[in-house]
Design an enzyme around this catalytic site. Structure first.
Site, PDB file in Angstrom:
ATOM      1  N   GLY A  18     -32.134  -9.204  35.588  1.00 41.27           N
ATOM      2  CA  GLY A  18     -30.628  -8.575  35.076  1.00 41.27           C
ATOM      3  C   GLY A  18     -29.257  -9.642  35.842  1.00 41.27           C
ATOM      4  O   GLY A  18     -28.605  -8.647  35.710  1.00 41.27           O
ATOM      5  N   ILE A  21     -26.249  -8.465  33.565  1.00 44.75           N
ATOM      6  CA  ILE A  21     -25.767  -7.443  33.969  1.00 44.75           C
ATOM      7  C   ILE A  21     -25.548  -6.745  35.365  1.00 44.75           C
ATOM      8  O   ILE A  21     -24.264  -6.017  35.242  1.00 44.75           O
ATOM      9  CB  ILE A  21     -27.235  -6.495  33.105  1.00 44.75           C
ATOM     10  N   CYS A 383     -20.868 -14.786   8.245  1.00 48.06           N
ATOM     11  CA  CYS A 383     -21.217 -15.962   8.083  1.00 48.06           C
ATOM     12  C   CYS A 383     -22.433 -16.518   7.227  1.00 48.06           C
ATOM     13  O   CYS A 383     -22.202 -16.607   6.056  1.00 48.06           O
ATOM     14  CB  CYS A 383     -21.423 -16.829   9.654  1.00 48.06           C
ATOM     15  N   LEU A 384     -23.619 -16.945   7.554  1.00 48.21           N
ATOM     16  CA  LEU A 384     -24.570 -17.463   6.663  1.00 48.21           C
ATOM     17  C   LEU A 384     -25.051 -16.228   5.982  1.00 48.21           C
ATOM     18  O   LEU A 384     -24.491 -16.009   4.687  1.00 48.21           O
ATOM     19  CB  LEU A 384     -25.814 -17.300   7.531  1.00 48.21           C
ATOM     20  N   HIS A 509     -17.527 -14.659  13.070  1.00 46.02           N
ATOM     21  CA  HIS A 509     -18.319 -13.737  13.815  1.00 46.02           C
ATOM     22  C   HIS A 509     -17.423 -12.208  14.127  1.00 46.02           C
ATOM     23  O   HIS A 509     -17.113 -13.117  15.772  1.00 46.02           O
ATOM     24  CB  HIS A 509     -19.262 -14.650  14.988  1.00 46.02           C
ATOM     25  N   GLU A 511     -18.908 -10.168  15.620  1.00 46.25           N
ATOM     26  CA  GLU A 511     -19.928  -9.830  16.535  1.00 46.25           C
ATOM     27  C   GLU A 511     -19.658 -10.489  18.461  1.00 46.25           C
ATOM     28  O   GLU A 511     -19.404  -9.716  19.091  1.00 46.25           O
ATOM     29  CB  GLU A 511     -20.868 -10.064  16.610  1.00 46.25           C
TER      30      GLU A 511
HETATM   31  N1  GLN Z   1     -25.402 -22.135   8.055  1.00 46.11           N
HETATM   32  C1  GLN Z   1     -24.193 -22.424   8.110  1.00 46.11           C
HETATM   33  C2  GLN Z   1     -22.976 -22.976   7.585  1.00 46.11           C
HETATM   34  O1  GLN Z   1     -23.274 -23.587   8.669  1.00 46.11           O
HETATM   35  C3  GLN Z   1     -23.786 -20.793   8.584  1.00 46.11           C
HETATM   36  C4  GLN Z   1     -23.473 -20.479  10.140  1.00 46.11           C
HETATM   37  C5  GLN Z   1     -24.021 -19.171  10.866  1.00 46.11           C
HETATM   38  O2  GLN Z   1     -24.113 -18.576   9.799  1.00 46.11           O
HETATM   39  N2  GLN Z   1     -22.679 -19.430  11.653  1.00 46.11           N
HETATM   40  O3  GLN Z   1     -21.809 -22.955   7.547  1.00 46.11           O
END
Ligand code: GLN
Length: 539
Positions: A18, A21, A383-384, A509, A511
């Site tokens: 860690g 952290i 994303c995906l 993303h 996150e």
């Molecule tokens: N494989 C997909 C793309 O390249 C999604 C990428 C991801 O989820 N970061 O668009």
């Protein structure tokens, strides 16, 4: 503060103790005393960055605003300190060598023999001081990846030795070790720590502070022993005992006076005590939830603890914000099929489909999305995950048989997700995706607008494929609405369903931007929607 100070964190005895952290916690404490702090990570592998490493090798790849694909520790730095990182905050051996070799080819070394010392170590020192040179920080904390004694880490340790020699009290080394507990003899053992400090000393580096990771408390006798054998003051032997959550560590380090010891050793006048009120409030809400929701995270790396690190941490932030415990059920997308889905997805108050690449597990993700759509379960696709939601809707609502992304099936009759125009000519894999922050304009009177309460947002990306605009009208007419657009190149960044309480897919993303001080609104609202869903179910 007049001159910038450099703090190094090294690790000994074992990996995964860690360091990230501890570095983040120290940064948090110094920031809460009013100092400006940056953290960086030096990684000893030859890859230029972790962007090409798969999650089995390296856990999650974190992405910064400026589009750097980095070590996941940078995620911890941002989550703890709320300070944004950049390309300069993560350097690998590969990048160091690449820079040196490029200089050699340009002729910059004027006929010299190019060597590890001084050329590689000089480049390392240059990179360490680059962040400091911006004038934006009082302290730069540099975490050295790997464990002391590794062949790969030697040039980094040598660079630390040189900087300590050159900068004196402006440099400080914190060494993190393991103090194991032997149940059979009922004892804590200091020998591994002694050996690991000896190893550092062989490289000419005397640590100033020793942080001891342990499952039991260290008594004064143990602290004195470590201090005596490792040439540090007993007050500089800091215990880091196992805790319930990583977010407890800053409080633990405050109680152990880590920041105080560091400031004293670096001869920095102690101005004010750390102000951790907001952090304490966060911990209070985290540890005293008023209820619990069950959210399924569907992905193909769910057996790896670190593969979806930023997502799991974002749920912790969002849970605390709602004062609800989020029980994350990790569901392997390959295990979902027509005969298992009911059992695997039952009792969920929300479903998140994770980012990813390639064919494996895709059909399971699509089944999970159909289940969330038809049963009006709150859904977030990242994303995906968003791309799969588009494929699912194409196949099952619009009747596009075999609709797919051209990433998985280049010959699909309905390429509803297709490669981005600027990606078509790219043949090299490293660092060539659409990476980093891009703006997005939100449509008013939508669920996503309720989330952000703003029409212009900026989020981080990592992808090559996108929603195929040729199908936009058909999707919109059938109820899957594009609600976030990148105006510059007309990319659809967000979709939501009209006839669903909370079904959102995002190409970016979220996150990567959630922190303790600023939990991401998409996760906060997703958890809220799950709480709402649960309430309706139990009525
Ligand atoms: N494989 C997909 C793309 O390249 C999604 C990428 C991801 O989820 N970061 O668009």
């Amino acid at each position: 503060m007049a001159e910038i100070k450099y703090i190094f964190t090294t690790g000994g005895v074992a990996s995964s103790l860690g360091k990230g952290i501890i570095s983040s916690s120290l940064a948090k404490l110094l920031i809460s005393r009013g100092y400006r702090v940056a953290i960086q990570k030096l990684d000893p592998y030859i890859n230029i960055d972790p962007g090409t490493l798969n999650p089995y090798e390296h856990g999650e790849c974190f992405v910064t605003d400026d589009g750097a694909e980095t070590d996941l520790d940078l995620g911890h730095y941002e989550r703890f300190t709320n300070v944004r990182t950049s390309q300069a905050n993560n350097v690998t051996t590969g990048r160091i060598y690449q820079a040196v070799i490029n200089k050699e080819r340009r002729g910059d070394y004027l006929g010299e023999t190019v060597q590890v010392i001084p050329h590689i170590t000089d480049e390392i020192k240059y990179r360490i001081q680059l962040l400091g040179a911006s004038g934006n920080y009082d302290f730069v904390i540099t975490e050295i990846g790997g464990t002391v004694g590794d062949i790969e880490s030697l040039p980094y340790i040598e660079a630390v030795r040189q900087m300590k020699w050159e900068l004196g009290t402006r440099c400080l080394v914190i060494h993190l070790t393991l103090v194991p507990y032997l149940a059979s003899s009922g004892e804590l053992k200091t020998k591994p720590t002694q050996h690991s400090v000896k190893m550092l000393l062989e490289s000419g580096v005397q640590p100033d502070v020793i942080v001891c990771r342990s499952e039991k408390h260290l008594n004064q006798a143990i602290r004195n022993k470590i201090a005596l054998f490792c040439n540090v003051n007993p007050s500089a032997v800091i215990e880091s005992v196992d805790v319930e959550t990583i977010y407890d560590v800053p409080m633990l380090m405050r109680d152990e006076r880590l920041d105080q010891v560091v400031l004293e050793k670096m001869q920095v006048p102690i101005r004010k005590q750390p102000d951790l009120k907001l952090w304490e409030e966060f911990l209070h809400k985290l540890k005293n939830p008023v209820g619990e929701v069950h959210i399924g995270l569907v992905g193909k790396y769910v057996e790896l603890r670190d593969a979806y690190k930023s997502i799991t941490e974002s749920f912790i932030h969002a849970g605390a914000e709602n004062q609800f415990k989020v029980d994350l059920k990790m569901i392997h997308s390959e295990s979902i099929n027509d005969s298992t889905y009911k059992h695997l997805l039952k009792d969920l108050d929300g479903i998140l489909v994770a980012p990813g690449f390639g064919e494996r597990g895709i059909e399971g993700k699509i089944i999970a999305i159909k289940f969330a759509r038809e049963n009006k379960i709150p859904f977030l696709g990242i994303c995906l995950g968003m791309q799969c939601a588009v494929i699912e809707f194409g196949r099952n609502v619009l009747g596009f048989k075999d609709a797919h992304s051209t990433e998985m099936n280049p010959a699909t009759p309905y390429p509803v997700i297709d490669i981005m125009e600027e990606q078509k000519k790219i043949d090299k894999k490293g660092g060539t995706m659409r990476l980093g922050s891009y703006p997005c304009t939100l449509k008013p009177d939508t669920k996503i607008w309720d989330v952000y309460k703003s029409s212009e947002i900026v989020e981080r990306h990592r992808h090559r494929f996108e929603f195929n605009n040729a199908y936009k009208k058909e999707y919109e007419n059938a109820g899957m609405i594009p609600v976030g657009i990148n105006k510059q190149n007309d990319l659809i960044e967000i979709i939501e369903l009209k006839d669903h309480p909370w079904f959102i897919g995002v190409q970016f993303h979220p996150e990567y931007k959630s922190t303790v001080a600023s939990p991401h609104p998409l996760f906060v609202h997703f958890v809220k929607a799950a709480i709402q869903y649960k309430k309706l179910q139990t009525k």
